[in-house]
Write an enzyme that holds these catalytic residues in place. Structure first.
Site, PDB file in Angstrom:
ATOM      1  N   LYS A   1       0.833  -1.208   0.000  1.00 13.91           N
ATOM      2  CA  LYS A   1       0.000   0.000   0.000  1.00 13.91           C
ATOM      3  C   LYS A   1       0.868   1.259   0.000  1.00 13.91           C
ATOM      4  O   LYS A   1       0.663   2.153  -0.814  1.00 13.91           O
ATOM      5  CB  LYS A   1      -0.933   0.030   1.218  1.00 13.91           C
ATOM      6  CG  LYS A   1      -1.889  -1.152   1.307  1.00 13.91           C
ATOM      7  CD  LYS A   1      -2.824  -1.040   2.491  1.00 13.91           C
ATOM      8  CE  LYS A   1      -2.146  -1.063   3.843  1.00 13.91           C
ATOM      9  NZ  LYS A   1      -1.615  -2.393   4.234  1.00 13.91           N
TER      10      LYS A   1
ATOM     11  N   ARG B   1      11.146  -0.603  12.386  1.00 15.45           N
ATOM     12  CA  ARG B   1       9.771  -0.619  12.894  1.00 15.45           C
ATOM     13  C   ARG B   1       9.592  -1.793  13.840  1.00 15.45           C
ATOM     14  O   ARG B   1       9.849  -2.938  13.467  1.00 15.45           O
ATOM     15  CB  ARG B   1       8.784  -0.724  11.731  1.00 15.45           C
ATOM     16  CG  ARG B   1       8.469   0.605  11.117  1.00 15.45           C
ATOM     17  CD  ARG B   1       7.560   0.485   9.924  1.00 15.45           C
ATOM     18  NE  ARG B   1       6.305  -0.209  10.192  1.00 15.45           N
ATOM     19  CZ  ARG B   1       5.272  -0.227   9.350  1.00 15.45           C
ATOM     20  NH1 ARG B   1       5.354   0.439   8.200  1.00 15.45           N
ATOM     21  NH2 ARG B   1       4.178  -0.888   9.648  1.00 15.45           N
TER      22      ARG B   1
ATOM     23  N   ARG C   1      -9.832   0.641   8.390  1.00 16.64           N
ATOM     24  CA  ARG C   1      -9.371  -0.704   8.746  1.00 16.64           C
ATOM     25  C   ARG C   1     -10.415  -1.473   9.542  1.00 16.64           C
ATOM     26  O   ARG C   1     -10.173  -2.618   9.902  1.00 16.64           O
ATOM     27  CB  ARG C   1      -8.094  -0.600   9.579  1.00 16.64           C
ATOM     28  CG  ARG C   1      -6.814  -0.938   8.802  1.00 16.64           C
ATOM     29  CD  ARG C   1      -5.652  -0.720   9.762  1.00 16.64           C
ATOM     30  NE  ARG C   1      -4.448  -1.391   9.391  1.00 16.64           N
ATOM     31  CZ  ARG C   1      -3.448  -0.839   8.713  1.00 16.64           C
ATOM     32  NH1 ARG C   1      -3.560   0.363   8.229  1.00 16.64           N
ATOM     33  NH2 ARG C   1      -2.342  -1.520   8.486  1.00 16.64           N
TER      34      ARG C   1
ATOM     35  N   ARG D   1      -0.533  -9.284  13.109  1.00 17.98           N
ATOM     36  CA  ARG D   1      -1.082  -8.236  12.233  1.00 17.98           C
ATOM     37  C   ARG D   1      -1.909  -8.859  11.118  1.00 17.98           C
ATOM     38  O   ARG D   1      -2.951  -8.326  10.744  1.00 17.98           O
ATOM     39  CB  ARG D   1       0.053  -7.398  11.638  1.00 17.98           C
ATOM     40  CG  ARG D   1       0.641  -6.439  12.652  1.00 17.98           C
ATOM     41  CD  ARG D   1       2.020  -6.003  12.271  1.00 17.98           C
ATOM     42  NE  ARG D   1       2.052  -5.171  11.084  1.00 17.98           N
ATOM     43  CZ  ARG D   1       3.153  -4.894  10.407  1.00 17.98           C
ATOM     44  NH1 ARG D   1       4.311  -5.387  10.799  1.00 17.98           N
ATOM     45  NH2 ARG D   1       3.124  -4.128   9.351  1.00 17.98           N
TER      46      ARG D   1
ATOM     47  N   ARG E   1      11.668  -6.176   5.360  1.00 20.89           N
ATOM     48  CA  ARG E   1      11.652  -4.763   5.753  1.00 20.89           C
ATOM     49  C   ARG E   1      12.131  -4.611   7.185  1.00 20.89           C
ATOM     50  O   ARG E   1      12.796  -3.632   7.518  1.00 20.89           O
ATOM     51  CB  ARG E   1      10.246  -4.179   5.588  1.00 20.89           C
ATOM     52  CG  ARG E   1      10.220  -2.675   5.831  1.00 20.89           C
ATOM     53  CD  ARG E   1       8.891  -2.036   5.501  1.00 20.89           C
ATOM     54  NE  ARG E   1       7.832  -2.512   6.385  1.00 20.89           N
ATOM     55  CZ  ARG E   1       6.555  -2.172   6.254  1.00 20.89           C
ATOM     56  NH1 ARG E   1       6.182  -1.368   5.281  1.00 20.89           N
ATOM     57  NH2 ARG E   1       5.650  -2.641   7.092  1.00 20.89           N
TER      58      ARG E   1
HETATM   59  P1  B4P Z   1       3.612  -1.958   2.340  1.00 23.14           P
HETATM   60  O1  B4P Z   1       2.460  -2.851   2.172  1.00 23.14           O
HETATM   61  O2  B4P Z   1       3.692  -0.770   1.462  1.00 23.14           O
HETATM   62  O3  B4P Z   1       3.543  -1.694   3.881  1.00 23.14           O
HETATM   63  P2  B4P Z   1       2.668  -0.636   4.663  1.00 23.14           P
HETATM   64  O4  B4P Z   1       1.925   0.320   3.804  1.00 23.14           O
HETATM   65  O5  B4P Z   1       3.621  -0.053   5.587  1.00 23.14           O
HETATM   66  O6  B4P Z   1       1.510  -1.485   5.371  1.00 23.14           O
HETATM   67  P3  B4P Z   1       1.371  -1.844   6.888  1.00 23.14           P
HETATM   68  O7  B4P Z   1      -0.008  -2.406   7.001  1.00 23.14           O
HETATM   69  O8  B4P Z   1       2.512  -2.706   7.285  1.00 23.14           O
HETATM   70  O9  B4P Z   1       1.563  -0.535   7.758  1.00 23.14           O
HETATM   71  P4  B4P Z   1       0.656   0.697   8.206  1.00 23.14           P
HETATM   72  O10 B4P Z   1       1.587   1.816   8.305  1.00 23.14           O
HETATM   73  O11 B4P Z   1      -0.554   0.901   7.338  1.00 23.14           O
HETATM   74  O12 B4P Z   1       5.033  -2.632   2.088  1.00 23.14           O
HETATM   75  C1  B4P Z   1       5.588  -3.671   2.830  1.00 23.14           C
HETATM   76  C2  B4P Z   1       6.949  -4.102   2.269  1.00 23.14           C
HETATM   77  O13 B4P Z   1       6.779  -4.793   1.019  1.00 23.14           O
HETATM   78  C3  B4P Z   1       7.915  -2.955   1.980  1.00 23.14           C
HETATM   79  O14 B4P Z   1       9.169  -3.288   2.481  1.00 23.14           O
HETATM   80  C4  B4P Z   1       7.962  -2.862   0.449  1.00 23.14           C
HETATM   81  O15 B4P Z   1       9.220  -2.444  -0.030  1.00 23.14           O
HETATM   82  C5  B4P Z   1       7.671  -4.282   0.029  1.00 23.14           C
HETATM   83  N1  B4P Z   1       7.001  -4.362  -1.275  1.00 23.14           N
HETATM   84  C6  B4P Z   1       6.035  -3.534  -1.721  1.00 23.14           C
HETATM   85  N2  B4P Z   1       5.619  -3.894  -2.957  1.00 23.14           N
HETATM   86  C7  B4P Z   1       6.355  -5.012  -3.295  1.00 23.14           C
HETATM   87  C8  B4P Z   1       6.390  -5.872  -4.452  1.00 23.14           C
HETATM   88  N3  B4P Z   1       5.584  -5.667  -5.515  1.00 23.14           N
HETATM   89  N4  B4P Z   1       7.238  -6.911  -4.442  1.00 23.14           N
HETATM   90  C9  B4P Z   1       8.053  -7.138  -3.373  1.00 23.14           C
HETATM   91  N5  B4P Z   1       8.081  -6.351  -2.261  1.00 23.14           N
HETATM   92  C10 B4P Z   1       7.235  -5.297  -2.218  1.00 23.14           C
HETATM   93  O16 B4P Z   1       0.113   0.273   9.657  1.00 23.14           O
HETATM   94  C11 B4P Z   1       0.972   0.024  10.755  1.00 23.14           C
HETATM   95  C12 B4P Z   1       0.184  -0.096  12.061  1.00 23.14           C
HETATM   96  O17 B4P Z   1      -0.455   1.180  12.380  1.00 23.14           O
HETATM   97  C13 B4P Z   1      -0.980  -1.086  12.095  1.00 23.14           C
HETATM   98  O18 B4P Z   1      -0.558  -2.418  12.386  1.00 23.14           O
HETATM   99  C14 B4P Z   1      -1.866  -0.480  13.239  1.00 23.14           C
HETATM  100  O19 B4P Z   1      -1.358  -0.796  14.494  1.00 23.14           O
HETATM  101  C15 B4P Z   1      -1.730   1.017  13.028  1.00 23.14           C
HETATM  102  N6  B4P Z   1      -2.785   1.573  12.160  1.00 23.14           N
HETATM  103  C16 B4P Z   1      -2.582   2.166  10.944  1.00 23.14           C
HETATM  104  N7  B4P Z   1      -3.758   2.559  10.407  1.00 23.14           N
HETATM  105  C17 B4P Z   1      -4.734   2.193  11.308  1.00 23.14           C
HETATM  106  C18 B4P Z   1      -6.152   2.296  11.316  1.00 23.14           C
HETATM  107  N8  B4P Z   1      -6.818   2.853  10.291  1.00 23.14           N
HETATM  108  N9  B4P Z   1      -6.837   1.795  12.374  1.00 23.14           N
HETATM  109  C19 B4P Z   1      -6.188   1.245  13.405  1.00 23.14           C
HETATM  110  N10 B4P Z   1      -4.843   1.116  13.468  1.00 23.14           N
HETATM  111  C20 B4P Z   1      -4.117   1.566  12.432  1.00 23.14           C
END
Ligand code: B4P
Length: 191
Positions: free
Chosen positions: A14, A134, A89, A146, A128
Site C-alpha cells: 500500500k 519498525r 481498517r 497483524r 523490511r
Molecule cells: P507496504 O504494504 O507498502 O507496507 P505498509 O503500507 O507499511 O503497510 P502496513 O499495514 O505494514 O503498515 P501501516 O503503516 O498501514 O510494504 C511492505 C513491504 O513490502 C515494503 O518493504 C515494500 O518495499 C515491500 N514491497 C512492496 N511492494 C512489493 C512488491 N511488488 N514486491 C516485493 N516487495 C514489495 O500500519 C501500521 C500499524 O499502524 C498497524 O498495524 C496499526 O497498528 C496502526 N494503524 C494504521 N492505520 C490504522 C487504522 N486505520 N486503524 C487502526 N490502526 C491503524
C-alpha cells in the site's frame, strides 16, 4: 474530485504504490500508519497512546483514528482528492468515513484491494524488518498477529464497499511497475 481507498493486508504494498499513485494523479496522501509514526517520533500524547497498540501489531482504537482523519481532512480542504492508505481498517471506520465524506459533499469513487498471499506478506515484512527499525516488523509473532487482525477486523471492510459496488481487486504480486499499471487501469475508469 477523486477519492480512492487503497486496501490490503500488512505488507501488500500500500505504502509503496501510494507514492506512485499520488505522483501520477495529484492526490493528497493520507496514511494513518505514517501519521501515527509521525506522532510517535514527535512524542505527542496521541503517539504514545498509538504506540501501545502498534508495538503489538494490534489496531489503534477507532475513536483515535477517526478523530485524526477528521483533523487531517479539515487541514487539507483545498485538496484535489484524497488517497486513503491503511484507512479504513474496521467497518466502524468505514461508516465514519462515509459520514465525513457526506458532510463535505464528497464520496469514495473506488476501493482498490491489493491481493497478496500469506507467505509473500511474511517474507516482505521480515525483509523490511531488517532495515526499517519498525518494532511491528521485528518479530514473526507480531507479523502473524497483524495478518490475523487483518483477517478478523479489516477484511469485512472490503465486503462493506463491495455492497456499494466500489470494490476492485488487483493482484499485488509481481513487479512494482506491473502492479502500478494494473492500479492505473482501475483508476482511469474513474477519472
Ligand atoms: P507496504 O504494504 O507498502 O507496507 P505498509 O503500507 O507499511 O503497510 P502496513 O499495514 O505494514 O503498515 P501501516 O503503516 O498501514 O510494504 C511492505 C513491504 O513490502 C515494503 O518493504 C515494500 O518495499 C515491500 N514491497 C512492496 N511492494 C512489493 C512488491 N511488488 N514486491 C516485493 N516487495 C514489495 O500500519 C501500521 C500499524 O499502524 C498497524 O498495524 C496499526 O497498528 C496502526 N494503524 C494504521 N492505520 C490504522 C487504522 N486505520 N486503524 C487502526 N490502526 C491503524
Amino acid at each position: 474530485m477523486l477519492n480512492i481507498i487503497l486496501f490490503g493486508p500488512p505488507g501488500a504494498g500500500k505504502g509503496t504504490q501510494s507514492e506512485k499513485i499520488i505522483g501520477k494523479y495529484g492526490l493528497t496522501h493520507i496514511s494513518t500508519g505514517d501519521l501515527f509514526r509521525k506522532h510517535l517520533s514527535e512524542g505527542t500524547p496521541l503517539g504514545k497512546e498509538a504506540q501501545r497498540y502498534m508495538d503489538q501489531g494490534n489496531l489503534v482504537p477507532d475513536k483515535v483514528v477517526i478523530g485524526m482523519v477528521d483533523q487531517f481532512l479539515k487541514e487539507h480542504q483545498d485538496a484535489e482528492g484524497f488517497l486513503f492508505d491503511g484507512f479504513p481498517r474496521t467497518v466502524a471506520q468505514a461508516q465514519a468515513l462515509d459520514a465525513l465524506m457526506e458532510q463535505k459533499d464528497m464520496h469514495i469513487a473506488v476501493m482498490i484491494a491489493l491481493e497478496v498471499d500469506h507467505q509473500e506478506l511474511v517474507k516482505r515484512l521480515q525483509l523490511r524488518g531488517e532495515t526499517s527499525g519498525r518494532s511491528d516488523d521485528q518479530h514473526i509473532d507480531k507479523i502473524e498477529n497483524r495478518i490475523q487482525v487483518y483477517h478478523r477486523e479489516t477484511l469485512p471492510v472490503a465486503t462493506y464497499y463491495e455492497k456499494q459496488d466500489k470494490l476492485e481487486k488487483v493482484n499485488g504480486v509481481g513487479s512494482i511497475e506491473e502492479i502500478f499499471s494494473s492500479i492505473s487501469n482501475v483508476i482511469e475508469k474513474h477519472v
